[in-house]
Design a protein around this motif. Sequence first.
Motif, mmCIF file in Angstrom:
data_model
loop_
_atom_site.group_PDB
_atom_site.id
_atom_site.type_symbol
_atom_site.label_atom_id
_atom_site.label_comp_id
_atom_site.label_asym_id
_atom_site.label_seq_id
_atom_site.Cartn_x
_atom_site.Cartn_y
_atom_site.Cartn_z
ATOM 1 N N MET A 45 0.825 -1.206 0.000
ATOM 2 C CA MET A 45 0.000 0.000 0.000
ATOM 3 C C MET A 45 0.855 1.249 0.000
ATOM 4 S SD MET A 45 -2.745 -1.274 -0.423
ATOM 5 C CE MET A 45 -4.436 -1.185 0.006
ATOM 6 N N SER A 46 1.926 1.284 0.813
ATOM 7 C CA SER A 46 2.717 2.505 0.860
ATOM 8 C C SER A 46 3.486 2.681 -0.450
ATOM 9 C CB SER A 46 3.623 2.565 2.093
ATOM 10 O OG SER A 46 4.640 1.636 1.981
ATOM 11 N N ALA A 47 3.908 1.576 -1.091
ATOM 12 C CA ALA A 47 4.589 1.693 -2.385
ATOM 13 C C ALA A 47 3.629 2.244 -3.435
ATOM 14 C CB ALA A 47 5.132 0.347 -2.825
ATOM 15 N N MET A 48 2.373 1.789 -3.403
ATOM 16 C CA MET A 48 1.390 2.260 -4.393
ATOM 17 C C MET A 48 1.111 3.744 -4.206
ATOM 18 S SD MET A 48 -1.299 -0.868 -4.834
ATOM 19 C CE MET A 48 -1.847 -0.976 -6.507
ATOM 20 N N GLN A 49 1.096 4.167 -2.950
ATOM 21 C CA GLN A 49 0.836 5.578 -2.679
ATOM 22 C C GLN A 49 2.017 6.441 -3.073
ATOM 23 O OE1 GLN A 49 -0.397 5.441 1.394
ATOM 24 N NE2 GLN A 49 -2.455 4.831 0.779
ATOM 25 N N LYS A 50 3.212 5.974 -2.745
ATOM 26 C CA LYS A 50 4.418 6.777 -2.994
ATOM 27 C C LYS A 50 4.834 6.760 -4.462
ATOM 28 C CE LYS A 50 6.891 5.303 0.575
ATOM 29 N NZ LYS A 50 8.067 4.694 1.123
ATOM 30 N N GLY A 51 5.020 5.567 -5.007
ATOM 31 C CA GLY A 51 5.630 5.497 -6.334
ATOM 32 C C GLY A 51 4.730 4.935 -7.411
ATOM 33 N N GLY A 52 3.471 4.672 -7.070
ATOM 34 C CA GLY A 52 2.571 4.142 -8.087
ATOM 35 C C GLY A 52 2.839 2.684 -8.402
ATOM 36 N N LEU A 53 2.371 2.254 -9.559
ATOM 37 C CA LEU A 53 2.401 0.835 -9.925
ATOM 38 C C LEU A 53 3.814 0.275 -10.074
ATOM 39 C CD1 LEU A 53 -0.566 0.573 -12.408
ATOM 40 C CD2 LEU A 53 -0.417 -0.207 -10.036
ATOM 41 N N ASP A 54 4.707 1.092 -10.683
ATOM 42 C CA ASP A 54 6.079 0.611 -10.891
ATOM 43 C C ASP A 54 6.717 0.228 -9.568
ATOM 44 O OD1 ASP A 54 6.427 0.519 -13.523
ATOM 45 O OD2 ASP A 54 7.836 2.214 -13.675
ATOM 46 N N GLU A 55 6.588 1.131 -8.613
ATOM 47 C CA GLU A 55 7.161 0.924 -7.293
ATOM 48 C C GLU A 55 6.518 -0.300 -6.620
ATOM 49 O OE1 GLU A 55 9.635 2.602 -6.147
ATOM 50 O OE2 GLU A 55 9.646 1.735 -4.131
ATOM 51 N N ALA A 56 5.201 -0.435 -6.785
ATOM 52 C CA ALA A 56 4.477 -1.535 -6.145
ATOM 53 C C ALA A 56 4.917 -2.887 -6.710
ATOM 54 C CB ALA A 56 2.974 -1.335 -6.319
ATOM 55 N N VAL A 57 5.127 -2.949 -8.026
ATOM 56 C CA VAL A 57 5.577 -4.215 -8.617
ATOM 57 C C VAL A 57 6.967 -4.545 -8.089
ATOM 58 C CG1 VAL A 57 6.196 -5.417 -10.753
ATOM 59 C CG2 VAL A 57 4.156 -4.009 -10.680
ATOM 60 N N THR A 58 7.799 -3.506 -7.955
ATOM 61 C CA THR A 58 9.138 -3.737 -7.424
ATOM 62 C C THR A 58 9.049 -4.319 -6.012
ATOM 63 O OG1 THR A 58 9.935 -1.938 -8.770
ATOM 64 C CG2 THR A 58 11.380 -2.641 -6.996
ATOM 65 N N VAL A 59 8.134 -3.800 -5.206
ATOM 66 C CA VAL A 59 7.963 -4.331 -3.848
ATOM 67 C C VAL A 59 7.599 -5.816 -3.917
ATOM 68 C CG1 VAL A 59 6.430 -4.313 -1.831
ATOM 69 C CG2 VAL A 59 7.429 -2.193 -2.645
#
Length: 196
Positions: free
Chosen positions: A52-66
């Motif tokens: 959730m925090s990755a999606m909020q901060k960096g969007g989808l790219d960041e979330a996939v990386t997580v």
Amino acid sequence: MKKFSAVLLAGLLFSCGEVQKVEIPKDKEEKIVQVGDSASMKLLKSLKSELMSAMQKGGLDEAVTVCNKKAMEITSQIEKETGYSMKRTTFKYRNPANAPDKYEAEALKYFEENIKQGKMPSYYIQALNDNGKVVYRYYKPLKVEGVCLTCHGDPNLMDKKLVERIKTLYPNDKAVGYKEGDFRGLVRVSIPADKI
Ligand code: HEC
């Protein structure tokens, strides 16, 4: 005679190396469920808050990386904290490392059979004897929520760039096409018998 002993030896070696399912002592069940539930909840909470925090901060790219880089890392960290080995497993996996072993497949089938009959058990437990060492396995079911569809839904409705990125990372991805409320898989917690 020589041939016979070779066969016998091979048989012995094989049976020694094989993990066997054993009875769960009745008086241990409650404790296994309690320990397994609390450990699996810890892992799920950590994974979800990072996502959730990755999606909020960096969007989808960041979330996939997580999910791609950090899911295993977070799992090892929670394993260290709790002292129990854990895994997320499913028949429709994205990362082949999450494919079920024989006993995880049995647990997945147990849930699938129950779901077919309109039931949703809250857990499943097993006891396995691996060369004299007994380990209990606790399984917690995972359901697909709205937010999961961003990366596990119908690819035609998903962000195009995201679909491409997932395909590059996981060429044999099976973890798409889910709908909200679907059974997604299990969290497995392994608890050595001497810890209960
Ligand atoms: C931002 C994209 C994204 C979102 C949102 C997402 N996932 Fe995933 N999921 C992934 C990726 C990438 C992997 C592969 C992780 C790996 O390589 O270990 C994965 C793996 C999994 C696995 C491990 C089994 C497998 O298929 O390899 C489970 C279980 C899972 N996700 C459940 C969920 C659930 C439940 C949700 C919603 C709460 C969710 N995911 C939301 C991207 C996502």
